[in-house]
Design an enzyme around this catalytic site. Structure first.
Site, PDB file in Angstrom:
ATOM      1  N   TYR A 272      57.447   7.193   7.358  1.00 25.91           N
ATOM      2  CA  TYR A 272      57.947   7.847   8.581  1.00 25.91           C
ATOM      3  C   TYR A 272      58.846   9.045   8.210  1.00 25.91           C
ATOM      4  O   TYR A 272      58.683  10.158   8.731  1.00 25.91           O
ATOM      5  CB  TYR A 272      58.677   6.765   9.380  1.00 25.91           C
ATOM      6  CG  TYR A 272      59.643   7.180  10.449  1.00 25.91           C
ATOM      7  CD1 TYR A 272      59.236   7.879  11.581  1.00 25.91           C
ATOM      8  CD2 TYR A 272      60.993   6.807  10.360  1.00 25.91           C
ATOM      9  CE1 TYR A 272      60.141   8.209  12.580  1.00 25.91           C
ATOM     10  CE2 TYR A 272      61.899   7.127  11.354  1.00 25.91           C
ATOM     11  CZ  TYR A 272      61.474   7.833  12.461  1.00 25.91           C
ATOM     12  OH  TYR A 272      62.375   8.153  13.443  1.00 25.91           O
TER      13      TYR A 272
ATOM     14  N   ASP B 269      76.468  10.198  13.521  1.00 27.60           N
ATOM     15  CA  ASP B 269      75.878   8.882  13.260  1.00 27.60           C
ATOM     16  C   ASP B 269      74.958   8.550  14.438  1.00 27.60           C
ATOM     17  O   ASP B 269      75.174   9.022  15.553  1.00 27.60           O
ATOM     18  CB  ASP B 269      77.014   7.845  13.163  1.00 27.60           C
ATOM     19  CG  ASP B 269      76.510   6.511  12.642  1.00 27.60           C
ATOM     20  OD1 ASP B 269      75.409   6.463  12.078  1.00 27.60           O
ATOM     21  OD2 ASP B 269      77.238   5.514  12.809  1.00 27.60           O
ATOM     22  N   GLY B 270      73.950   7.736  14.170  1.00 25.64           N
ATOM     23  CA  GLY B 270      73.101   7.251  15.265  1.00 25.64           C
ATOM     24  C   GLY B 270      71.931   8.155  15.613  1.00 25.64           C
ATOM     25  O   GLY B 270      71.250   7.928  16.614  1.00 25.64           O
TER      26      GLY B 270
ATOM     27  N   GLY C 129      68.947   8.572  14.168  1.00 28.35           N
ATOM     28  CA  GLY C 129      67.644   7.907  14.120  1.00 28.35           C
ATOM     29  C   GLY C 129      67.442   7.072  15.370  1.00 28.35           C
ATOM     30  O   GLY C 129      66.383   7.140  16.029  1.00 28.35           O
ATOM     31  N   ARG C 130      68.461   6.296  15.723  1.00 21.37           N
ATOM     32  CA  ARG C 130      68.327   5.398  16.880  1.00 21.37           C
ATOM     33  C   ARG C 130      68.220   6.173  18.194  1.00 21.37           C
ATOM     34  O   ARG C 130      67.391   5.862  19.040  1.00 21.37           O
ATOM     35  CB  ARG C 130      69.504   4.411  16.913  1.00 21.37           C
ATOM     36  CG  ARG C 130      69.343   3.332  15.863  1.00 21.37           C
ATOM     37  CD  ARG C 130      70.597   2.547  15.671  1.00 21.37           C
ATOM     38  NE  ARG C 130      71.628   3.350  15.036  1.00 21.37           N
ATOM     39  CZ  ARG C 130      72.912   3.003  14.984  1.00 21.37           C
ATOM     40  NH1 ARG C 130      73.319   1.901  15.558  1.00 21.37           N
ATOM     41  NH2 ARG C 130      73.771   3.768  14.361  1.00 21.37           N
TER      42      ARG C 130
ATOM     43  N   HIS D 192      69.467  16.800  14.019  1.00 22.08           N
ATOM     44  CA  HIS D 192      70.449  15.760  13.683  1.00 22.08           C
ATOM     45  C   HIS D 192      71.815  16.065  14.330  1.00 22.08           C
ATOM     46  O   HIS D 192      72.803  16.319  13.639  1.00 22.08           O
ATOM     47  CB  HIS D 192      70.597  15.686  12.160  1.00 22.08           C
ATOM     48  CG  HIS D 192      70.315  14.316  11.602  1.00 22.08           C
ATOM     49  ND1 HIS D 192      69.107  13.676  11.757  1.00 22.08           N
ATOM     50  CD2 HIS D 192      71.101  13.445  10.893  1.00 22.08           C
ATOM     51  CE1 HIS D 192      69.142  12.496  11.159  1.00 22.08           C
ATOM     52  NE2 HIS D 192      70.347  12.322  10.631  1.00 22.08           N
TER      53      HIS D 192
ATOM     54  N   GLU E 174      68.180   1.301  10.240  1.00 17.81           N
ATOM     55  CA  GLU E 174      69.375   2.022   9.782  1.00 17.81           C
ATOM     56  C   GLU E 174      70.393   1.079   9.180  1.00 17.81           C
ATOM     57  O   GLU E 174      71.564   1.418   9.029  1.00 17.81           O
ATOM     58  CB  GLU E 174      70.002   2.810  10.935  1.00 17.81           C
ATOM     59  CG  GLU E 174      69.026   3.590  11.792  1.00 17.81           C
ATOM     60  CD  GLU E 174      68.201   4.609  11.003  1.00 17.81           C
ATOM     61  OE1 GLU E 174      68.566   4.902   9.847  1.00 17.81           O
ATOM     62  OE2 GLU E 174      67.187   5.092  11.536  1.00 17.81           O
TER      63      GLU E 174
ATOM     64  N   GLY F 216      67.094   9.113  18.589  1.00 11.95           N
ATOM     65  CA  GLY F 216      65.778   9.758  18.603  1.00 11.95           C
ATOM     66  C   GLY F 216      64.686   8.800  19.043  1.00 11.95           C
ATOM     67  O   GLY F 216      63.813   9.148  19.843  1.00 11.95           O
ATOM     68  N   ARG F 217      64.738   7.569  18.541  1.00 10.70           N
ATOM     69  CA  ARG F 217      63.680   6.608  18.895  1.00 10.70           C
ATOM     70  C   ARG F 217      63.859   6.089  20.325  1.00 10.70           C
ATOM     71  O   ARG F 217      62.892   5.784  21.017  1.00 10.70           O
ATOM     72  CB  ARG F 217      63.644   5.474  17.864  1.00 10.70           C
ATOM     73  CG  ARG F 217      63.085   5.950  16.514  1.00 10.70           C
ATOM     74  CD  ARG F 217      62.959   4.837  15.520  1.00 10.70           C
ATOM     75  NE  ARG F 217      64.225   4.303  15.085  1.00 10.70           N
ATOM     76  CZ  ARG F 217      64.974   4.797  14.107  1.00 10.70           C
ATOM     77  NH1 ARG F 217      64.574   5.852  13.442  1.00 10.70           N
ATOM     78  NH2 ARG F 217      66.129   4.241  13.780  1.00 10.70           N
TER      79      ARG F 217
HETATM   80  N1  LIG Z   1      63.293  14.567   6.401  1.00  9.93           N
HETATM   81  C1  LIG Z   1      63.687  14.224   7.604  1.00  9.93           C
HETATM   82  N2  LIG Z   1      63.742  15.156   8.570  1.00  9.93           N
HETATM   83  C2  LIG Z   1      64.147  14.836   9.805  1.00  9.93           C
HETATM   84  N3  LIG Z   1      64.541  13.604  10.164  1.00  9.93           N
HETATM   85  C3  LIG Z   1      64.518  12.651   9.246  1.00  9.93           C
HETATM   86  C4  LIG Z   1      64.087  12.890   7.937  1.00  9.93           C
HETATM   87  N4  LIG Z   1      64.172  11.747   7.236  1.00  9.93           N
HETATM   88  C5  LIG Z   1      64.640  10.823   8.101  1.00  9.93           C
HETATM   89  N5  LIG Z   1      64.844  11.343   9.304  1.00  9.93           N
HETATM   90  C6  LIG Z   1      65.382  10.687  10.513  1.00  9.93           C
HETATM   91  O1  LIG Z   1      66.758  10.436  10.292  1.00  9.93           O
HETATM   92  C7  LIG Z   1      67.054   9.061  10.550  1.00  9.93           C
HETATM   93  C8  LIG Z   1      68.170   8.590   9.664  1.00  9.93           C
HETATM   94  O2  LIG Z   1      69.214   9.496   9.736  1.00  9.93           O
HETATM   95  P1  LIG Z   1      70.636   9.175   9.057  1.00  9.93           P
HETATM   96  O3  LIG Z   1      70.419   8.444   7.788  1.00  9.93           O
HETATM   97  O4  LIG Z   1      71.432  10.421   9.064  1.00  9.93           O
HETATM   98  O5  LIG Z   1      71.214   8.130  10.060  1.00  9.93           O
HETATM   99  P2  LIG Z   1      72.240   8.324  11.251  1.00  9.93           P
HETATM  100  O6  LIG Z   1      72.353   9.659  11.793  1.00  9.93           O
HETATM  101  O7  LIG Z   1      73.442   7.640  10.770  1.00  9.93           O
HETATM  102  O8  LIG Z   1      71.566   7.502  12.458  1.00  9.93           O
HETATM  103  P3  LIG Z   1      71.251   6.038  12.529  1.00  9.93           P
HETATM  104  O9  LIG Z   1      72.522   5.295  12.278  1.00  9.93           O
HETATM  105  O10 LIG Z   1      70.613   5.725  13.840  1.00  9.93           O
HETATM  106  O11 LIG Z   1      70.326   6.142  11.439  1.00  9.93           O
HETATM  107  C9  LIG Z   1      65.748   8.345  10.292  1.00  9.93           C
HETATM  108  O12 LIG Z   1      65.667   7.122  10.958  1.00  9.93           O
HETATM  109  C10 LIG Z   1      64.730   9.346  10.778  1.00  9.93           C
HETATM  110  O13 LIG Z   1      64.568   9.223  12.182  1.00  9.93           O
END
Ligand SMILES: Nc1ncnc2c1ncn2[C@@H]1O[C@H](COP(=O)(O)OP(=O)(O)OP(=O)(O)O)[C@@H](O)[C@H]1O
Length: 383
Positions: free
Chosen positions: A258, A220-221, A223-224, A216, A85, A226-227
């Site tokens: 991914y 923010d966060g 992706g992290r 979602h 990220e 989720g993992r």
């Molecule tokens: N098409 C999709 N459908 C669902 N989830 C997705 C898709 N594409 C990416 N993701 C997930 O979304 C994450 C990224 O989300 P985003 O760019 O909104 O970041 P974020 O919410 O700011 O979180 P972080 O800072 O941890 O990324 C990816 O790492 C993946 O897990």
């Protein structure tokens, strides 16, 4: 969001929102479980993944000191998941930050990123010792730890989002509107709490990972979190005594793939493709971790021999074991850690430097040492 990508097999529905969000629609995922049947051709892939996972569990469980593997695994996961990220910290930066966790001076200070990666590691530790069931309460607590003290806009530690977000620029995937989040989160929480879910436990870990990302819930966060939850679920649901398996290394190797595969679950209901890809990743990550574990064990035995032979001093063994947990040490911290005086700690460190186990970390005050060979195995490919 490309309206035309969504076909009749989509795993949810498009619904209208304000027009400036990459088109006028967001995606409302159907509640779990999906109508998808686990296909026969994935059984061998699932069996192989479960076999490797159990092999890893057996090897991990037989370690006299599991921390020699757990700590590097945890740090690798924190670094790689955050790196996906754009939150960057090298292993050295992470370990130095943990030795000396000073506040960032401004929003631009790189210590913000180091803190965020250290927070990820802390959140993992918290999750793994929490008595709470896997569900929304725990997820919010983990988010609060991940975002703790990190400067920046829209972090909202522990709070579900109150605004629309989108993934990608221009918006490729637009999750549900904030006003309706709870409609998706409540059934998700209920599914998480089910003792017996629809599929094999390992398969359900990846089904729920998709669902959390599709909803979602944070600004923010996502992706992290989720993992992080994925690591926790693999441990809790697949009968593992410790979190031996992490997936970020696999996902990070081809981030686009991914994301694309999750996107195709939404647009076409491509569950078999997503699950098959994840199960292959489990087998791959388990094999890699077993190899890393072997190399660390061999190196530790070699250190015992190199330093002390059969008449191994317990104290030096203790320091060596500590280095496998965190391959960086400041002399000033040793007296408290192993209960010796400062001069004894200093002389032990000198012995370890002479034996080639430790090297001085350049340009760092107070004087700090690191174990280059342990570092090279534990953090391979991350510097
Ligand atoms: N098409 C999709 N459908 C669902 N989830 C997705 C898709 N594409 C990416 N993701 C997930 O979304 C994450 C990224 O989300 P985003 O760019 O909104 O970041 P974020 O919410 O700011 O979180 P972080 O800072 O941890 O990324 C990816 O790492 C993946 O897990």
């Amino acid at each position: 969001m490309q309206h035309s990508d969504f076909g009749p097999g989509a795993s949810g529905h498009l619904s209208e929102i304000a027009p400036f969000w990459g088109g006028a629609y967001c995606f409302d995922p159907d509640p779990l479980p999906p109508t998808w049947e686990f296909p026969a051709d994935l059984w061998p892939v699932l069996n192989e993944a479960n076999k490797q996972l159990m092999l890893l569990e057996g090897i991990g469980r037989s370690l006299p000191n599991p921390a020699i593997l757990l700590r590097p695994l945890r740090d690798r996961e924190a670094i790689l998941s955050s790196r996906m990220e754009g939150t960057m910290a090298t292993p050295r930066q992470l370990l130095l930050y943990e030795l000396d966790p000073r506040e960032a001076a401004s929003e631009e200070d790189p210590r913000n990123m180091h803190r965020e990666v250290a927070n990820y590691a802390r959140a993992l530790d918290y999750a793994l010792t929490s008595p709470l069931p896997t569900g929304l309460t725990l997820i919010r607590q983990l988010h609060a730890i991940l975002m703790d003290g990190v400067r920046g806009k829209n972090r909202d530690p522990g709070q579900f989002r109150r605004q629309q977000v989108a993934i990608g620029a221009p918006a490729r995937y637009v999750p549900p509107a904030p006003g309706r989040l709870q409609d998706f989160l409540d059934p998700f929480d209920a599914y998480l709490h089910l003792e017996r879910k629809r599929y094999d436990p390992l398969v359900d870990c990846f089904v729920t990972h998709y669902q959390l990302e599709a909803i979602h819930p944070f600004s923010d966060g996502n992706g992290r979190i989720g993992r992080l939850l994925l690591t926790l679920m693999i441990q809790r649901c697949c009968g593992m005594t410790q979190p031996w398996l992490h997936m970020s290394e696999y996902y990070e190797a081809d981030h686009q793939q991914y994301c694309d595969r999750m996107y195709r679950v939404s647009t076409e209901g491509a569950w078999s493709d997503w699950i098959g890809y994840c199960l292959k990743g489990v087998a791959q990550q388990a094999t890699k971790t077993i190899e890393r574990c072997d190399r660390l064990r061999t190196l530790r035995d070699e250190y015992y021999d190199r330093l002390t032979g059969k008449s191994a001093s317990l104290r030096l063994k203790q320091i060596i074991d500590g280095l496998f947990k965190a391959p960086m040490v400041a002399i000033a911290d040793l007296p408290e850690a192993i209960g010796v005086t400062y001069p004894t700690a200093k002389s032990d460190v000198a012995k370890l430097v002479k034996a080639g186990v430790l090297a001085e970390f350049p340009d760092h005050h107070p004087k700090t040492y690191y174990a280059p060979e342990i570092f090279a195995i534990a953090y391979e490919g991350l510097e």
